[in-house]
Scaffold this motif. Structure first.
Motif, mmCIF file in Angstrom:
data_model
loop_
_atom_site.group_PDB
_atom_site.id
_atom_site.type_symbol
_atom_site.label_atom_id
_atom_site.label_comp_id
_atom_site.label_asym_id
_atom_site.label_seq_id
_atom_site.Cartn_x
_atom_site.Cartn_y
_atom_site.Cartn_z
ATOM 1 N N PHE A 72 1.435 -102.351 -12.395
ATOM 2 C CA PHE A 72 0.218 -101.556 -12.343
ATOM 3 C C PHE A 72 -0.026 -100.962 -13.731
ATOM 4 C CE2 PHE A 72 1.954 -101.091 -7.954
ATOM 5 C CZ PHE A 72 0.900 -101.666 -7.257
ATOM 6 N N PRO A 73 -1.224 -100.459 -13.991
ATOM 7 C CA PRO A 73 -1.461 -99.774 -15.266
ATOM 8 C C PRO A 73 -0.505 -98.594 -15.471
ATOM 9 C CG PRO A 73 -3.540 -100.277 -14.205
ATOM 10 C CD PRO A 73 -2.469 -100.615 -13.212
ATOM 11 N N THR A 74 -0.009 -98.038 -14.369
ATOM 12 C CA THR A 74 0.905 -96.896 -14.448
ATOM 13 C C THR A 74 2.369 -97.313 -14.549
ATOM 14 O OG1 THR A 74 0.773 -96.835 -12.028
ATOM 15 C CG2 THR A 74 -0.583 -95.257 -13.246
ATOM 16 N N GLY A 75 2.646 -98.613 -14.487
ATOM 17 C CA GLY A 75 4.024 -99.067 -14.607
ATOM 18 C C GLY A 75 4.397 -100.111 -13.569
ATOM 19 N N VAL A 76 5.689 -100.350 -13.443
ATOM 20 C CA VAL A 76 6.215 -101.364 -12.525
ATOM 21 C C VAL A 76 6.795 -100.682 -11.294
ATOM 22 C CG1 VAL A 76 7.907 -103.209 -12.210
ATOM 23 C CG2 VAL A 76 6.734 -102.955 -14.409
ATOM 24 N N PHE A 77 6.299 -101.084 -10.127
ATOM 25 C CA PHE A 77 6.773 -100.512 -8.866
ATOM 26 C C PHE A 77 7.671 -101.508 -8.144
ATOM 27 C CE2 PHE A 77 6.373 -99.912 -4.249
ATOM 28 C CZ PHE A 77 6.792 -98.595 -4.138
ATOM 29 N N GLU A 78 8.734 -100.987 -7.528
ATOM 30 C CA GLU A 78 9.647 -101.827 -6.754
ATOM 31 C C GLU A 78 9.349 -101.707 -5.261
ATOM 32 O OE1 GLU A 78 14.337 -102.150 -5.363
ATOM 33 O OE2 GLU A 78 13.695 -100.528 -6.691
ATOM 34 N N TYR A 79 8.874 -102.804 -4.675
ATOM 35 C CA TYR A 79 8.745 -102.888 -3.223
ATOM 36 C C TYR A 79 10.097 -103.314 -2.664
ATOM 37 C CZ TYR A 79 3.591 -103.002 -3.561
ATOM 38 O OH TYR A 79 2.266 -102.706 -3.786
ATOM 39 N N ALA A 80 10.587 -102.607 -1.663
ATOM 40 C CA ALA A 80 11.851 -102.973 -1.023
ATOM 41 C C ALA A 80 11.558 -103.631 0.319
ATOM 42 C CB ALA A 80 12.724 -101.739 -0.823
ATOM 43 N N LEU A 81 12.110 -104.817 0.518
ATOM 44 C CA LEU A 81 11.886 -105.579 1.746
ATOM 45 C C LEU A 81 13.192 -105.742 2.510
ATOM 46 C CD1 LEU A 81 9.618 -108.305 0.124
ATOM 47 C CD2 LEU A 81 8.855 -106.419 1.566
ATOM 48 N N ASP A 82 13.118 -105.566 3.806
ATOM 49 C CA ASP A 82 14.283 -105.647 4.681
ATOM 50 C C ASP A 82 14.426 -107.089 5.181
ATOM 51 O OD1 ASP A 82 16.221 -105.452 6.611
ATOM 52 O OD2 ASP A 82 15.210 -103.931 7.818
ATOM 53 N N ILE A 83 15.320 -107.846 4.568
ATOM 54 C CA ILE A 83 15.479 -109.257 4.915
ATOM 55 C C ILE A 83 16.134 -109.421 6.286
ATOM 56 C CG2 ILE A 83 16.465 -111.466 4.210
ATOM 57 C CD1 ILE A 83 14.174 -110.392 2.440
ATOM 58 N N ASP A 84 17.145 -108.620 6.564
ATOM 59 C CA ASP A 84 17.769 -108.681 7.893
ATOM 60 C C ASP A 84 16.748 -108.334 8.976
ATOM 61 O OD1 ASP A 84 20.215 -109.424 6.902
ATOM 62 O OD2 ASP A 84 21.090 -107.414 6.972
ATOM 63 N N GLY A 85 15.947 -107.322 8.711
ATOM 64 C CA GLY A 85 14.915 -106.920 9.666
ATOM 65 C C GLY A 85 13.864 -107.999 9.854
ATOM 66 N N ALA A 86 13.535 -108.696 8.772
ATOM 67 C CA ALA A 86 12.560 -109.782 8.851
ATOM 68 C C ALA A 86 13.086 -110.914 9.730
ATOM 69 C CB ALA A 86 12.247 -110.306 7.453
ATOM 70 N N THR A 87 14.382 -111.187 9.616
ATOM 71 C CA THR A 87 14.994 -112.231 10.447
ATOM 72 C C THR A 87 14.927 -111.857 11.920
ATOM 73 O OG1 THR A 87 16.494 -112.892 8.662
ATOM 74 C CG2 THR A 87 17.130 -113.504 10.902
#
Length: 213
Positions: A72-87
């Motif tokens: 983003f113009p304000t910087g880099v954001f980390e989205y955290a994704l739950d892989i076990d939950g997705a499964t």
């Protein structure tokens, strides 16, 4: 193309969520009456919910998660994704995989997520290959969030097809590990709907994703 994963990892720690929300909320307020309404709701969300959330998220030990970065113009954001939950979500909803040629999806693999040292690779196939494709998270490009090595090896071995779970916009909503990740995603949709005077993915003129958080 050279991967930016290492750069993103370093920069994401500097991201200031309050600055990001403040700047964009002010932009939204100036855009329209709809923008003022949505901006007001997001400010309430930030003050009542997000101020109590930590960033960056602490990834749990013993649970598989994945970091997806956005600039983003304000910087880099980390989205955290739950892989076990997705499964679990895949199993609970009886979602069927697509059978795709590895050559067609190799572009979904970020080379920064490939460990080329065989001594450091720890095979873990308990979770299936998953790919996201989102206007807001991946710039409309397919992006592998689990199974990068399997796609890479399948393409290198000239395998005819591989099973993949592909998730488009909003279909991966249950995969967010933390509240901030889901909030930034919804906020991004609302922001661009205000700026472009659109109601993308919404059902009526006065709706907003802020009310779905």
């Amino acid at each position: 193309m050279e991967s930016k994963i290492e750069y993103y990892e370093n920069q994401s720690y500097k991201f200031d969520p309050l600055e990001h929300f403040t700047i964009r909320i002010e932009e939204m307020k100036k855009q329209s009456s709809y923008g003022k309404m949505v901006a007001s709701k997001w400010m309430d969300i930030y003050e009542q919910i997000l101020t109590n959330e930590g960033y960056p998220v602490v990834h749990p030990i013993g649970q598989e998660t994945f970091s997806l970065y956005a600039e983003f113009p304000t910087g880099v954001f980390e989205y955290a994704l739950d892989i076990d939950g997705a499964t679990e979500f895949i199993k609970e909803n009886n979602i069927e995989p697509l059978k795709i040629s590895p050559k067609e999806i190799i572009q979904a693999v970020d080379t920064g997520n490939i460990n080329r040292d065989p001594n450091l690779i720890k095979p873990n196939h308990k979770n299936p290959i998953m790919i996201l494709q989102s206007k807001y998270l991946t710039d409309n490009h397919p992006y592998c969030i689990n199974g990068n090595h399997r796609i890479f090896e399948a393409e290198r071995n000239n395998d005819k097809e591989i099973e993949v779970y592909l998730f488009s916009e909003l279909k991966f909503d249950p995969f967010f590990y933390d509240t901030f990740s889901k909030a930034i995603y919804f906020f991004e949709i609302d922001y661009w709907n205000v700026i472009l005077d659109k109601r993308y993915l919404l059902n009526n003129e006065n709706e907003a994703f802020a009310y779905r958080l």
